[in-house]
Design an enzyme around this catalytic site. Structure first.
Site, PDB file in Angstrom:
ATOM      1  N   ILE A  36       0.827  -1.213   0.000  1.00  0.00           N
ATOM      2  CA  ILE A  36       0.000   0.000   0.000  1.00  0.00           C
ATOM      3  C   ILE A  36       0.865   1.267   0.000  1.00  0.00           C
ATOM      4  O   ILE A  36       0.421   2.317  -0.449  1.00  0.00           O
ATOM      5  CB  ILE A  36      -0.981  -0.048   1.199  1.00  0.00           C
ATOM      6  CG1 ILE A  36      -2.177   0.835   0.957  1.00  0.00           C
ATOM      7  CG2 ILE A  36      -0.297   0.257   2.506  1.00  0.00           C
ATOM      8  CD1 ILE A  36      -3.334   0.561   1.911  1.00  0.00           C
ATOM      9  N   ASN A  97      11.350  -8.814   6.955  1.00  0.00           N
ATOM     10  CA  ASN A  97      11.651  -8.357   8.308  1.00  0.00           C
ATOM     11  C   ASN A  97      11.070  -9.324   9.322  1.00  0.00           C
ATOM     12  O   ASN A  97       9.950  -9.829   9.145  1.00  0.00           O
ATOM     13  CB  ASN A  97      11.059  -6.964   8.533  1.00  0.00           C
ATOM     14  CG  ASN A  97      11.726  -5.915   7.679  1.00  0.00           C
ATOM     15  OD1 ASN A  97      12.952  -5.868   7.607  1.00  0.00           O
ATOM     16  ND2 ASN A  97      10.946  -5.082   7.005  1.00  0.00           N
ATOM     17  N   GLU A 105       6.472  -4.808  11.041  1.00  0.00           N
ATOM     18  CA  GLU A 105       5.230  -4.119  11.406  1.00  0.00           C
ATOM     19  C   GLU A 105       4.046  -5.074  11.461  1.00  0.00           C
ATOM     20  O   GLU A 105       3.158  -4.910  12.293  1.00  0.00           O
ATOM     21  CB  GLU A 105       4.919  -3.015  10.389  1.00  0.00           C
ATOM     22  CG  GLU A 105       5.865  -1.837  10.469  1.00  0.00           C
ATOM     23  CD  GLU A 105       5.612  -0.827   9.359  1.00  0.00           C
ATOM     24  OE1 GLU A 105       4.563  -0.925   8.678  1.00  0.00           O
ATOM     25  OE2 GLU A 105       6.463   0.033   9.169  1.00  0.00           O
ATOM     26  N   HIS A 110       5.861 -12.049   5.480  1.00  0.00           N
ATOM     27  CA  HIS A 110       5.746 -11.461   4.139  1.00  0.00           C
ATOM     28  C   HIS A 110       7.144 -11.240   3.607  1.00  0.00           C
ATOM     29  O   HIS A 110       8.031 -10.779   4.323  1.00  0.00           O
ATOM     30  CB  HIS A 110       4.942 -10.159   4.133  1.00  0.00           C
ATOM     31  CG  HIS A 110       5.325  -9.187   5.199  1.00  0.00           C
ATOM     32  ND1 HIS A 110       4.989  -9.365   6.532  1.00  0.00           N
ATOM     33  CD2 HIS A 110       6.022  -8.026   5.145  1.00  0.00           C
ATOM     34  CE1 HIS A 110       5.448  -8.360   7.236  1.00  0.00           C
ATOM     35  NE2 HIS A 110       6.098  -7.526   6.429  1.00  0.00           N
TER      36      HIS A 110
END
Ligand code: AMP
Length: 127
Positions: A36, A97, A105, A110
């Site tokens: 996004i 990450n 986050e 992912h």
């Protein structure tokens, strides 16, 4: 300590169809959609459909079918983007990450696929 998966994370909601996403590819075990907040002309996130928090969780606990499907999905997207260096493409970066130091986050595995510009060196030099 074993991983505890939070089913209310935003990617779990995307997988349940509770919030929209810009899907690039969907397979039996994986979903790929556009980030996004893209950080490059191409910025795609690839997630497994299973409840895995981060890469080591997935790599150690997912089935072989899930791992093969997920890995091939990433490769297929790179191919469809035309960024494979072996095919004359300009390249890409994969990034995933995990946890606090990496500032993860969203606690659902992912892999970011970023491409479409010179991405610079991988990390800032240590201070
Ligand atoms: P990370 O810091 O590796 O956990 O990255 C999380 C990524 O998810 C960031 O690049 C966000 O821009 C992206 N993101 C967060 N919410 C959404 C969403 N609803 N659809 C697509 N990407 C998202």
């Amino acid at each position: 300590m074993p991983y505890a998966y939070d089913p209310e994370n935003i990617f779990a909601k995307i997988l349940r169809g509770e919030i929209p996403n810009d899907t690039v590819m969907e397979t039996e075990h994986a979903l790929a959609f556009r980030d996004i907040y893209p950080q490059a002309p191409e910025h795609i996130l690839v997630i497994p459909k299973g409840p895995y928090v981060c890469y080591d969780h997935f790599a150690l606990e997912a089935s072989e079918a899930e791992i093969v499907d997920y890995t091939r999905t990433i490769g297929t997207i790179c191919k469809e983007m035309g960024v494979q260096p072996g095919e004359g493409g300009a390249g890409y970066r994969l990034l995933s990450n995990a946890g606090e130091d990496a500032i993860q986050e969203v606690p659902h595995l992912h892999v970011h696929i970023v491409a479409g510009r010179n991405l610079g060196r991988m990390l800032q030099p240590a201070k």
